[in-house]
Design a protein around this motif. Structure first.
Motif, mmCIF file in Angstrom:
data_model
loop_
_atom_site.group_PDB
_atom_site.id
_atom_site.type_symbol
_atom_site.label_atom_id
_atom_site.label_comp_id
_atom_site.label_asym_id
_atom_site.label_seq_id
_atom_site.Cartn_x
_atom_site.Cartn_y
_atom_site.Cartn_z
ATOM 1 N N GLU A 213 30.283 -31.812 15.822
ATOM 2 C CA GLU A 213 29.803 -30.484 15.418
ATOM 3 C C GLU A 213 29.267 -30.521 13.983
ATOM 4 N N PHE A 214 29.976 -31.210 13.100
ATOM 5 C CA PHE A 214 29.545 -31.342 11.713
ATOM 6 C C PHE A 214 28.198 -32.053 11.636
ATOM 7 N N LYS A 215 28.055 -33.139 12.383
ATOM 8 C CA LYS A 215 26.811 -33.913 12.404
ATOM 9 C C LYS A 215 25.657 -33.057 12.922
ATOM 10 N N GLN A 216 25.885 -32.322 13.986
ATOM 11 C CA GLN A 216 24.853 -31.471 14.564
ATOM 12 C C GLN A 216 24.389 -30.416 13.566
ATOM 13 N N LYS A 217 25.333 -29.779 12.879
ATOM 14 C CA LYS A 217 24.972 -28.754 11.893
ATOM 15 C C LYS A 217 24.187 -29.361 10.731
ATOM 16 N N ALA A 218 24.580 -30.544 10.289
ATOM 17 C CA ALA A 218 23.869 -31.209 9.196
ATOM 18 C C ALA A 218 22.444 -31.556 9.614
ATOM 19 N N GLN A 219 22.282 -32.037 10.836
ATOM 20 C CA GLN A 219 20.946 -32.367 11.330
ATOM 21 C C GLN A 219 20.079 -31.112 11.453
ATOM 22 N N GLU A 220 20.646 -30.036 11.939
ATOM 23 C CA GLU A 220 19.893 -28.785 12.070
ATOM 24 C C GLU A 220 19.457 -28.274 10.690
ATOM 25 N N GLU A 221 20.355 -28.358 9.721
ATOM 26 C CA GLU A 221 20.029 -27.909 8.367
ATOM 27 C C GLU A 221 18.916 -28.765 7.767
ATOM 28 N N PHE B 1 16.647 -30.467 9.377
ATOM 29 C CA PHE B 1 15.409 -30.171 10.093
ATOM 30 C C PHE B 1 14.778 -28.884 9.577
ATOM 31 N N GLU B 2 15.590 -27.846 9.364
ATOM 32 C CA GLU B 2 15.066 -26.586 8.839
ATOM 33 C C GLU B 2 14.452 -26.786 7.459
ATOM 34 N N ASN B 3 15.039 -27.660 6.653
ATOM 35 C CA ASN B 3 14.545 -27.892 5.293
ATOM 36 C C ASN B 3 13.258 -28.707 5.258
ATOM 37 N N ILE B 4 13.039 -29.579 6.234
ATOM 38 C CA ILE B 4 11.862 -30.452 6.185
ATOM 39 C C ILE B 4 10.800 -30.092 7.215
ATOM 40 N N ASN B 5 11.070 -29.120 8.032
ATOM 41 C CA ASN B 5 10.205 -28.787 9.164
ATOM 42 C C ASN B 5 8.728 -28.655 8.795
ATOM 43 N N ASN B 6 8.422 -28.016 7.701
ATOM 44 C CA ASN B 6 7.026 -27.767 7.333
ATOM 45 C C ASN B 6 6.545 -28.630 6.171
#
Length: 63
Positions: A14-22, A24-29
């Motif tokens: 769960e921790f890994k998934q949240k870190a990856q999502e964060e 991704f949101e930071n680098i998406n654009n």
């Protein structure tokens, strides 16, 4: 044989998934160059920042 249920205080996946999502949101654009800068800045300012700087300096000194 019966199984004992263990209560977990920390869920690694769960921790890994949240870190990856964060991340991704930071680098998406961002452009690829901006993404590299983001990850370098994040690594240098993390709890392992001193270690990262030493590794980075060693690799740049190798010919």
């Amino acid at each position: 044989m019966s199984q004992t249920k263990i209560e977990k205080d920390f869920d690694c996946l769960e921790f890994k998934q949240k870190a990856q999502e964060e991340a991704f949101e930071n680098i998406n654009n961002l452009t690829p160059e901006e993404q590299i800068k983001y990850y370098r800045t994040t690594a240098e300012s993390s709890s392992l920042g001193d270690w990262w700087k030493k590794v980075k300096n060693k690799s740049s000194n190798v010919e």
